[in-house]
Design an enzyme around this catalytic site. Sequence first.
Site, PDB file in Angstrom:
ATOM      1  N   SER A  48      35.614   8.793 -34.246  1.00  0.00           N
ATOM      2  CA  SER A  48      34.803  10.167 -33.045  1.00  0.00           C
ATOM      3  C   SER A  48      33.671  11.428 -34.124  1.00  0.00           C
ATOM      4  O   SER A  48      33.387  10.825 -34.326  1.00  0.00           O
ATOM      5  CB  SER A  48      36.342  11.745 -33.129  1.00  0.00           C
ATOM      6  OG  SER A  48      35.776  11.973 -31.468  1.00  0.00           O
ATOM      7  N   HIS A  59      33.654   7.709 -29.866  1.00  0.00           N
ATOM      8  CA  HIS A  59      34.178   7.798 -28.179  1.00  0.00           C
ATOM      9  C   HIS A  59      32.716   9.094 -27.606  1.00  0.00           C
ATOM     10  O   HIS A  59      32.715   9.465 -28.194  1.00  0.00           O
ATOM     11  CB  HIS A  59      35.418   7.739 -28.072  1.00  0.00           C
ATOM     12  CG  HIS A  59      36.143   8.630 -28.698  1.00  0.00           C
ATOM     13  ND1 HIS A  59      37.708   8.708 -28.542  1.00  0.00           N
ATOM     14  CD2 HIS A  59      36.086   9.854 -29.602  1.00  0.00           C
ATOM     15  CE1 HIS A  59      38.048   9.312 -29.713  1.00  0.00           C
ATOM     16  NE2 HIS A  59      36.699  10.784 -29.802  1.00  0.00           N
TER      17      HIS A  59
END
Length: 203
Positions: free
Chosen positions: A100, A125
């Site tokens: 992330s 993501h």
Amino acid sequence: MPYIPMPYVVEQTHRGERSYDIYSRLLKDRIIFLGTPVDDDVANVIIAQLLFLESEDPDKDINLYINSPGGSVTSGLAIYDTMQYVKPQVSTICLGQAASMGAFLLAGGAAGKRFAVPNARIMIHQLSGGFQGQATDIEIQAKEALRLKAKLNEIMARHTRQPIERIERDTERDYFMSAGEAKEYGLIDDVFLHKKAADKKPQ
């Protein structure tokens, strides 16, 4: 969570013994370690370290080691912007995982100086979060989330040299990569087994 005592390093100087906590000692060698989720407190510490090292020597690289599951988008962007702002080039090295916002910071290192060890795991993501409040507030929050998503994708596309369409597609869900796959993707520049391999890269 069990308490883990802070390691200390004792050095002999001309004034006698001096002890440092391990992170302060690493900072002397221009090493910053991000080994936690990213939040405002962590971001403030890392930003302060980056600014301090710039003031110490604006022409010498800084090494940012990352083993982080990610965290706050705004906190991560504050670190990212500081990495771009300071004069020294910031080399990023992934140990363990960069997921992330951790992956975002890994990709944001200086071109040619972004690394990972062979068994590192990288995951990208889209940002996530729940919205609460009145309908109008939810609409405002949703618009801001879409703006941030577009900004993150734009930055990631620039650092990886991937088409923005691929970044948008790949970040729709958790997208995991090995170190080798992250190199092919453009998130990092090289995979190394030993520290000396990174040291040989041009300054």
